[in-house]
Write a protein that holds these residues in place. Structure first.
Motif, short mmCIF file in Angstrom:
data_model
loop_
_atom_site.label_atom_id
_atom_site.label_comp_id
_atom_site.label_asym_id
_atom_site.label_seq_id
_atom_site.Cartn_x
_atom_site.Cartn_y
_atom_site.Cartn_z
N ALA A 299 0.90 -1.26 -0.20
CA ALA A 299 -0.37 0.11 0.42
C ALA A 299 0.59 1.45 -0.11
N GLY A 300 0.26 2.10 -0.22
CA GLY A 300 1.25 3.75 -0.51
C GLY A 300 2.79 3.39 -1.10
N GLY A 301 3.87 3.95 -1.67
CA GLY A 301 4.24 4.70 -2.02
C GLY A 301 4.40 5.48 -3.00
N LEU A 302 5.15 6.32 -4.21
CA LEU A 302 4.42 7.10 -5.05
C LEU A 302 3.68 6.64 -6.33
N MET A 303 3.79 5.55 -6.46
CA MET A 303 3.14 5.49 -7.89
C MET A 303 4.01 4.12 -7.97
N HIS A 304 3.07 3.22 -8.65
CA HIS A 304 3.29 1.95 -9.10
C HIS A 304 2.83 1.23 -10.76
N THR A 305 3.62 0.70 -11.14
CA THR A 305 2.68 -0.25 -12.46
C THR A 305 2.23 -0.82 -12.68
N TYR A 306 1.41 -1.24 -13.89
CA TYR A 306 1.10 -1.80 -14.34
C TYR A 306 0.87 -2.83 -15.49
N ARG A 307 1.76 -3.85 -15.82
CA ARG A 307 1.90 -4.36 -17.29
C ARG A 307 2.80 -2.47 -18.25
N VAL B 270 -0.15 0.27 -17.21
CA VAL B 270 -1.16 1.61 -16.57
C VAL B 270 0.48 1.92 -15.58
N VAL B 271 0.56 3.99 -16.01
CA VAL B 271 0.98 3.82 -14.73
C VAL B 271 0.05 5.05 -13.76
N ALA B 272 0.18 3.98 -12.01
CA ALA B 272 -0.65 4.68 -11.68
C ALA B 272 -0.47 5.64 -10.39
N ILE B 273 -0.64 6.72 -10.02
CA ILE B 273 -0.20 7.66 -9.23
C ILE B 273 -1.30 7.37 -7.89
N THR B 274 0.10 6.98 -6.76
CA THR B 274 -0.93 7.25 -5.07
C THR B 274 -0.62 8.39 -4.65
N CYS B 275 0.32 9.08 -4.45
CA CYS B 275 1.45 10.68 -4.43
C CYS B 275 1.13 11.17 -5.66
N PHE B 276 0.36 12.40 -5.39
CA PHE B 276 -0.13 13.56 -6.07
C PHE B 276 0.87 14.61 -6.06
N ARG B 277 0.55 14.77 -4.50
CA ARG B 277 1.82 16.04 -3.71
C ARG B 277 2.74 15.39 -2.88
N PRO B 278 3.41 15.46 -3.04
CA PRO B 278 4.80 15.74 -3.77
C PRO B 278 4.27 15.22 -5.06
N TRP B 279 5.18 15.61 -5.87
CA TRP B 279 4.73 14.81 -7.52
C TRP B 279 6.02 13.75 -7.73
#
Ligand SMILES: Cc1ncc(C[n+]2csc(CCOP(=O)(O)OP(=O)(O)O)c2C)c(N)n1
Ligand code: SF4
Ligand SMILES: [Mg+2]
Lengths: 332, 417
Positions: B247-255, B289-298
């Motif tokens: 859970a969390g982190g800055l972002m994650h990728t999918y395929r 896909v790049v799924a952004i979890t943390c939008f700020r800070p970018w």
């Protein structure tokens, strides 16, 4: 030794020489161990009524709470003149958040203290009339209505002074401000507007509501101390002349405040649970002219064309206050 | 413990497990269920010691949280939409003062026209208010992000906004794993504030700052957020070790590894996008896909690394910056290495308009074929718009815009498409 030895007697005034009183009855300010909560060196104008009122009120609150006090301050002259970093005149824990939220910030502080079991520490919110009667009114009323354990002190100089003397809902009729100029048919602030915030505070049924002026500083100290004897929401409305905004001599602050009370224009009273329990009687009633004349914000009432009919309307307001609060001693 | 509960309830449980000391509540859909559940927990004594304060506005909610936090209490509130706007001044104040308040934003559109359904306009309007902004993809993540939010906020002395899609997540019943109190206690230490209003050590908080120091104070706010970019991945690892899930982190990728086309998005729509990508992958399309979890800070560097080999990037935006188009896509462009990749802005799902796999698949196919406009409005009814514009040209007093649109559409009906 916390008190200076007697050096002289004062005679011929209504003032009881503080040094003639037993120590326990003396003013907080007379005590050399007063906390100087709002310390010297701040940037208020000479003769600033707000600085004087805040100094007395907060020192009295410190004395009443055994120096366990936190203050939340609204934006305004008091905040600005006391704190440009890194200097701060505050010797107490003090927070300034915004212009319109001092009451809510104080609610949050009080909640934090309660949850931590530190309810011996007491909370004050303070602001000018603009921060209280206008922009902060929603938060103020919410704090009253929830009966949060906060004493809110409004320093009423009857306009937005910090931004250059604009009209607020505490500006009196006929007063000239930067946004109610002395021009046109009805120069100055219109009649029939404004709000009576002490009365509105009383209508919330809160534990204690009082008014005071910087002309009677012992009374101000007493009311702060009295307010601290209650829990829940309390409100103190202090009349603080502003030499800059009102256009009077900086050594006239106390005199102007006294004339406001002695004319009946500013009723001084205290109320518990919505009922008036005490009023400061007028000692020597003065016509409102005496109060109005030394202030440039009312100069257009006297020159170049005198406007006695306007002065009479102001006198009628004073008479109404006198009737409503029973401000005159009646000898029947 | 596994529970089948509403998203709002899951968040309320996470917040309660984090032992907040002051909770301020003001009603606005779709956030209400969260504070209602917390109010019950406080009133029943299940959550103690905690003060639950029914305030008179969102401005007061944030202001009470500011006072509570400055006095050393862990403070929480929740809001959405108009409520977030109503507290704007206090939002900047909380971050400017460095107060670690945590707030849920149940994302909802902004009026006018007033609309209670989901999009990201509210949170995006406050993207530069100095708060950390995290976006949850599903209810489990919403729950987990709240646990992390208190950690993050208090470590950095910065406020954190956890954004979850209104209704889509807040009102959805899903299975979530609710951790035990001991687990959360072990993960989240007691709040040790960096600054506190304390008669034993008086300080002045929030004093005026002039030109001689203002730049430095603001720079430090920025530097702290940049610092968060380095710390957040480590905290996500720590969370995985403590709770056994990602859970969390800055972002994650999918395929996304070998993908020529990458879709960027935040929030619950990522689920639909992943399903669409699976179907396209099955047809042999190189898409991820790049799924952004943390939008700020970018997370500029992380996004750049994830997009470096993409030939085209499609940003699905649940918000509209009127007059320019996308917001997330502008941030994505800032992260692109000048690789010449095309960046498409797809404005989708405004005011709760359903975002369907079919529409997404078509937009992706159009982009791959080079047919997609740089800024596209997914499922926009062009005919209605043209008719309204035509009428405006003809009739001076054409009336309220929203009414005109609705008249053109006819009887209102849900149109899942
Ligand atoms: C939201 C907001 N609006 C306006 C201001 C500008 N402002 C700062 S102080 C002030 C006047 C304060 O007047 P008052 O509360 O009567 O206090 P005084 O300065 O007279 O003591 C104003 C208008 C502000 N800081 N914030
Ligand atoms: S403008 Fe008035 S209130 Fe402000 S510091 Fe000067 S005298 Fe005091
Ligand atoms: Mg004022």
């Amino acid at each position: 030794m916390a008190f200076q030895p007697i050096k002289f007697y004062q005679t011929g005034t209504f003032t009881v020489g503080n040094r003639l009183l037993p120590p326990e009855a003396r003013a907080v300010q007379a005590n050399m161990r007063r906390t100087n909560s709002l310390n010297s060196g701040h940037r208020a104008c000479q003769g600033c009524g707000e600085a004087l009122g805040a100094r007395y009120a907060i020192d009295a609150a410190m004395s009443a709470t055994n120096n366990r006090l936190i203050a939340a301050n609204a934006t305004g002259c008091l905040e600005v003149f006391s704190t440009p970093y890194p200097e701060t005149s505050w010797q107490i824990p003090w927070i300034h958040s915004l212009f319109g939220n001092a009451a809510a910030v104080a609610t949050g502080i009080a909640a934090a203290l309660r949850v931590k079991g530190a309810s011996g520490v007491r909370v004050i919110a303070q602001g000018g009339d603009g921060g209280t009667t206008d922009i902060g009114f929603g938060c103020l009323s919410g704090m009253f209505e929830r009966n949060d354990d906060v004493l809110y002190i409004c320093y009423d100089n009857e306009a937005y002074m910090n931004t250059g003397v604009q009209r607020s809902s505490a500006t009196p009729p006929a007063a000239r401000t930067a946004t109610t100029p002395a021009v046109g048919e009805q120069p100055g602030n219109p009649f029939g507007q404004g709000k009576d915030v002490p009365a509105i505070a009383m209508a919330h049924g809160i534990a204690y509501v009082a008014t005071a002026t910087v002309a009677e500083l012992r009374d101000l100290e007493y009311k702060v101390r009295r307010a601290m004897e209650f829990r829940g929401a309390r409100y103190l409305h202090v009349f603080v002349p502003c030499p800059l905004g009102w256009g009077h001599a900086s050594d006239a602050t106390i005199r102007i405040a006294r004339l406001a009370k002695e004319s009946g224009l500013f009723p001084v009273f205290e109320a518990e649970r919505g009922e008036v329990v005490g009023v400061s009687k007028i000692r020597k009633q003065v016509p409102v002219e005496e109060y109005l004349k030394p202030q440039r914000r009312f100069a257009h009432l006297f020159a170049p064309t005198p406007r006695p009919e306007v002065v009479a309307r102001i006198q009628a307001i004073a008479e109404r206050n006198i009737r409503k609060y029973g401000l005159l001693e009646r000898t029947t | 413990m596994l529970k089948q509960i509403e998203g709002s309830r899951a968040v309320a449980e996470a917040v309660a497990l984090s032992r907040p000391e002051v909770v301020c509540a003001y009603p606005i859909s779709p956030q209400t269920h969260i504070v209602e559940a917390l109010g019950e927990a406080v009133k029943s004594g299940a959550l103690a010691p905690c003060e639950f304060i029914n305030v008179e506005s969102e401005f007061a909610a944030m202001s009470v949280a500011i006072g509570a936090s400055a006095a050393g209490a862990r403070a929480y509130t929740a809001t959405a939409s108009q409520g977030l706007l109503f507290m704007t001044e206090a939002l900047f104040n909380a971050s400017g003062l460095g107060l670690p308040i945590v707030m849920t934003v149940a994302n909802r559109a902004l009026g006018a026209p007033i609309n209670i359904w989901n999009d990201h306009s509210d949170a995006m309007s406050q993207r530069d208010c100095g708060w950390i902004q995290l976006f949850a993809e599903n209810n489990q993540e919403a729950l987990d992000l709240h646990l992390q939010a208190f950690r993050l906020a208090e470590e950095l002395s910065l406020p954190v906004m956890v954004c979850m899609d209104g209704f889509i997540l807040t009102h959805a019943y899903e299975r979530v794993d609710v951790p035990a109190q001991e687990q959360v206690d072990a993960y989240l230490p007691r709040f040790a504030p960096r600054q506190v209003l304390d008669p034993a050590e008086p300080v002045s908080i929030g004093a005026m700052v002039g030109p001689e120091a203002f730049m430095e104070v603001r720079y430090l706010a920025h530097a702290k957020q940049v610092q968060a970019l380095e710390l957040i991945p480590g905290w996500a690892d720590e969370f995985r070790r403590a709770f056994g899930r990602e859970a969390g982190g800055l972002m994650h990728t999918y395929r996304a590894e070998d993908a020529e086309t990458i879709v960027v998005a935040l929030g619950s729509v990522i689920g639909t996008i992943k399903d669409t990508v699976d179907e396209l992958r099955a047809q042999g399309v190189g898409i991820g896909v790049v799924a952004i979890t943390c939008f700020r800070p970018w997370p500029l560097a992380a996004v750049r690394a994830a997009l470096v080999n993409a030939r085209r990037v499609i940003v699905i935006e649940k918000t509209l910056a009127v007059g320019i188009g996308g917001i997330v896509s502008n941030n994505v462009r800032a992260a692109l290495p000048g690789s010449g990749a095309a960046v498409y802005t797809v404005i989708a799902g405004l005011g709760g308009r359903a975002i369907t796999k079919a529409s997404l698949a078509k937009a992706f196919a159009d982009a791959i074929a080079g047919r997609l406009e740089a800024t596209t409005f997914l499922d926009l009814d062009r005919q209605v718009v043209e008719r309204v514009l035509a009428r405006e040209r003809e009739v001076r007093r054409s009336g309220p815009i929203a009414e005109a649109v609705l008249k053109e559409i006819g009887p209102v009906a849900a149109r899942p498409g």
